[in-house]
Design a protein around this motif. Structure first.
Motif, PDB file in Angstrom:
ATOM      1  N   UNK A 100       2.432 -11.532 -13.650  1.00 15.76           N
ATOM      2  CA  UNK A 100       1.683 -10.329 -13.281  1.00 15.76           C
ATOM      3  C   UNK A 100       2.228  -9.738 -11.995  1.00 15.76           C
ATOM      4  N   UNK A 101       2.104  -8.422 -11.890  1.00  8.83           N
ATOM      5  CA  UNK A 101       2.494  -7.673 -10.703  1.00  8.83           C
ATOM      6  C   UNK A 101       1.293  -6.889 -10.201  1.00  8.83           C
ATOM      7  N   UNK A 102       1.156  -6.837  -8.885  1.00 15.51           N
ATOM      8  CA  UNK A 102       0.042  -6.092  -8.289  1.00 15.51           C
ATOM      9  C   UNK A 102       0.581  -5.168  -7.204  1.00 15.51           C
ATOM     10  N   UNK A 103       0.079  -3.941  -7.187  1.00 16.86           N
ATOM     11  CA  UNK A 103       0.488  -2.989  -6.165  1.00 16.86           C
ATOM     12  C   UNK A 103       0.240  -1.566  -6.617  1.00 16.86           C
ATOM     13  N   UNK A 130      -3.708   3.000  -7.156  1.00 14.53           N
ATOM     14  CA  UNK A 130      -3.316   2.616  -5.801  1.00 14.53           C
ATOM     15  C   UNK A 130      -3.263   1.094  -5.660  1.00 14.53           C
ATOM     16  N   UNK A 131      -4.162   0.415  -6.325  1.00 17.49           N
ATOM     17  CA  UNK A 131      -4.140  -1.052  -6.391  1.00 17.49           C
ATOM     18  C   UNK A 131      -4.175  -1.414  -7.868  1.00 17.49           C
ATOM     19  N   UNK A 173      -3.094  -3.668 -18.321  1.00 15.33           N
ATOM     20  CA  UNK A 173      -2.679  -2.753 -17.267  1.00 15.33           C
ATOM     21  C   UNK A 173      -3.863  -1.908 -16.837  1.00 15.33           C
ATOM     22  N   UNK A 174      -4.022  -1.751 -15.538  1.00 10.49           N
ATOM     23  CA  UNK A 174      -5.081  -0.899 -15.020  1.00 10.49           C
ATOM     24  C   UNK A 174      -5.320  -1.176 -13.554  1.00 10.49           C
ATOM     25  N   UNK A 218       3.077  -9.545  -5.474  1.00  8.27           N
ATOM     26  CA  UNK A 218       2.679  -8.303  -4.808  1.00  8.27           C
ATOM     27  C   UNK A 218       3.873  -7.674  -4.097  1.00  8.27           C
ATOM     28  N   UNK A 219       3.920  -6.343  -4.165  1.00  8.30           N
ATOM     29  CA  UNK A 219       4.993  -5.589  -3.522  1.00  8.30           C
ATOM     30  C   UNK A 219       4.377  -4.519  -2.623  1.00  8.30           C
ATOM     31  N   UNK A 220       4.116  -4.850  -1.347  1.00 10.13           N
ATOM     32  CA  UNK A 220       3.604  -3.812  -0.434  1.00 10.13           C
ATOM     33  C   UNK A 220       4.682  -2.784  -0.127  1.00 10.13           C
ATOM     34  N   UNK A 221       4.263  -1.616   0.331  1.00 17.25           N
ATOM     35  CA  UNK A 221       5.177  -0.521   0.678  1.00 17.25           C
ATOM     36  C   UNK A 221       6.122  -0.205  -0.474  1.00 17.25           C
TER      37      UNK A 221
END
Length: 450
Positions: A8-11, A33-34, A47-48, A65-68
């Protein structure tokens, strides 16, 4: 090749649910946005927004997680020559002189199988570092150039479309085949690779001046035998080329008719450049389901002309259009940078290419051009899990500029105009294949790729 591991990816996530050239761009954009993207078996399973989608995470699965950053669908390049990366940035000649001086000499080297394998290895890593997960790729006339490319693509499990070039005249003898041999070699390559995993085969006549009518007819015969095959070639790239085709095929009313007569104007046909087409050509492509590949970096570099993007996508008879880096005339394998060039080409024609329409060109538009819109080009449940993570703070200037963006569309536009050539991460079929800054940056599907 894909495993059953849940990832999973979050960001911050962006994708499209419609064509912004045909509908209101803002209504086509999906933005969380999140956001959360859950993947298993090479596909997106959930996805959502994170707050409403986290139930889909199995116990113990922690999202990466990938900030910025901006997570978008894997980018799709609809026209690129992998053998030409060794002469990218060659000093400016007009198209036909440029082919003779730079392109053909570069392709001589592909008679060596080892050279083809090494170049394919470099090319695949280069496009993955740019966030490209699917491309329509030209090889050389040598069958092993296509073998080398497909073998390397298979190791990464990328969905690629490629084919050996067909060329039986108006080129150096060492780069020519014949209509019969080109047919046979293309048929054998397609039998080995078309539909094998995520690989797809494209019948690839270089362009009409390099192909006799017999060779174009042979290309049409191949596709008639298997309509699921792709067709890729060049169309109306320069005025000199158009004039040459008129001399070579005096019985045809227009350049596109040369291909139509051989049965090549059809679904899954992608015509590169198409700068000097007219309304009749656009109507023909619309009716046939054929696509055009917009290659702005290349067209500016060679001074070939300005592609009529907004005319091609006129809602009254829209043509399928994708984006192409071209290379070697294009000056970067990065579709993000190519979008910045597409903005300039549109502006020179009096149009404005906003960020949402630009994202569509590089993702869902490319998928439509390749008739793969049911499986790639979007972040959606059931789609293949190819994703690109764009770094909004790749340089101090970008990080500073991003702080002053007032909405997501402005941030996306800044990324496409100031963006770094390399992206932050690239995921293919639910697996990480590239990550910037990692000591071992590339991974083959399920294992290290070095």
């Amino acid at each position: 090749m894909t495993d059953s591991t849940v990832r999973a990816l979050r960001g911050r996530v962006l994708t499209l649910k419609g064509n912004p050239f045909l509908d209101e761009p803002g209504a086509c954009l999906v933005h969380h946005e999140d956001g959360l993207v859950v993947m298993q078996g090479g596909r997106i399973t959930a996805f959502g927004a994170y707050a409403t989608t986290r139930w889909a995470l199995p116990e113990g699965v922690v999202p990466v997680e990938y900030p910025d950053s901006l997570m978008v669908p894997g980018l799709i390049d609809t026209h690129v020559h992998y053998p030409q990366i060794q002469m990218i940035g060659a000093f400016g000649e007009e198209l036909l002189e440029w082919l003779t001086r730079y392109t053909f000499p570069a392709e001589f080297a592909f008679a060596d199988r080892v050279h083809a394998e090494e170049t394919a290895r470099l090319f695949l890593r280069s496009v993955l570092a740019c966030g490209t997960t699917t491309a329509a790729v030209y090889c050389t006339v040598h069958p092993h150039s296509a073998e080398a490319f497909f073998a390397e693509s298979e190791r990464f499990n990328t969905r690629m479309v490629a084919g050996k070039v067909l060329m039986d005249r108006n080129a150096p003898a060492a780069l020519l085949d014949t209509a019969e041999r080109g047919y046979r070699e293309s048929r054998d390559l397609a039998a080995r690779w078309h539909g094998r995993g995520r690989q797809l085969y494209a019948v690839t006549p270089r362009f009409a001046p390099a192909c006799s009518e017999a060779q174009l007819d042979a290309a049409g015969a191949l596709i008639a035998e298997d309509p699921s095959l792709y067709l890729q070639t060049h169309l109306c790239e320069s005025e000199a080329e158009v004039a040459w085709v008129r001399d070579l095929f005096p019985e045809r009313a227009r350049y596109l008719d040369v291909y139509a007569e051989a049965g090549l104007v059809r679904p899954r046909a992608v015509f590169g450049h198409a700068i000097h087409v007219d309304e009749a050509d656009l109507c023909t492509c619309h009716r046939a389901g054929a696509a055009l590949s917009h290659c702005p970096s290349s067209n500016l570099f060679l001074g070939s002309g300005l592609f009529r993007l907004f005319d091609a996508l006129d809602p009254r008879r829209p043509v399928r259009v994708g984006l192409g880096t071209d290379v070697g005339a294009g000056t970067s394998l990065s579709l993000v940078r190519t979008l910045g060039e597409a903005y300039k080409v549109a502006a020179l024609r009096g149009d404005k290419l906003d960020a949402v329409r630009a994202l569509w060109l590089a993702t869902a538009g490319g998928a439509e051009a390749l008739h793969l819109e049911d499986r790639i080009g979007r972040i959606a449940v059931g789609y293949e899990a190819d994703l690109c993570v764009l770094d909004t703070a790749a340089t101090p200037l970008m990080a500073h500029r991003a702080r002053y963006c007032t909405d997501i569309e402005e941030l996306l536009f800044v990324v496409m105009t100031l963006g770094h050539e390399r992206v932050r991460a690239t995921w293919v079929a639910g697996e990480p294949v590239y990550e910037a800054g990692r000591a071992e940056s590339f991974r083959y599907a399920g294992k290290s790729g070095g």
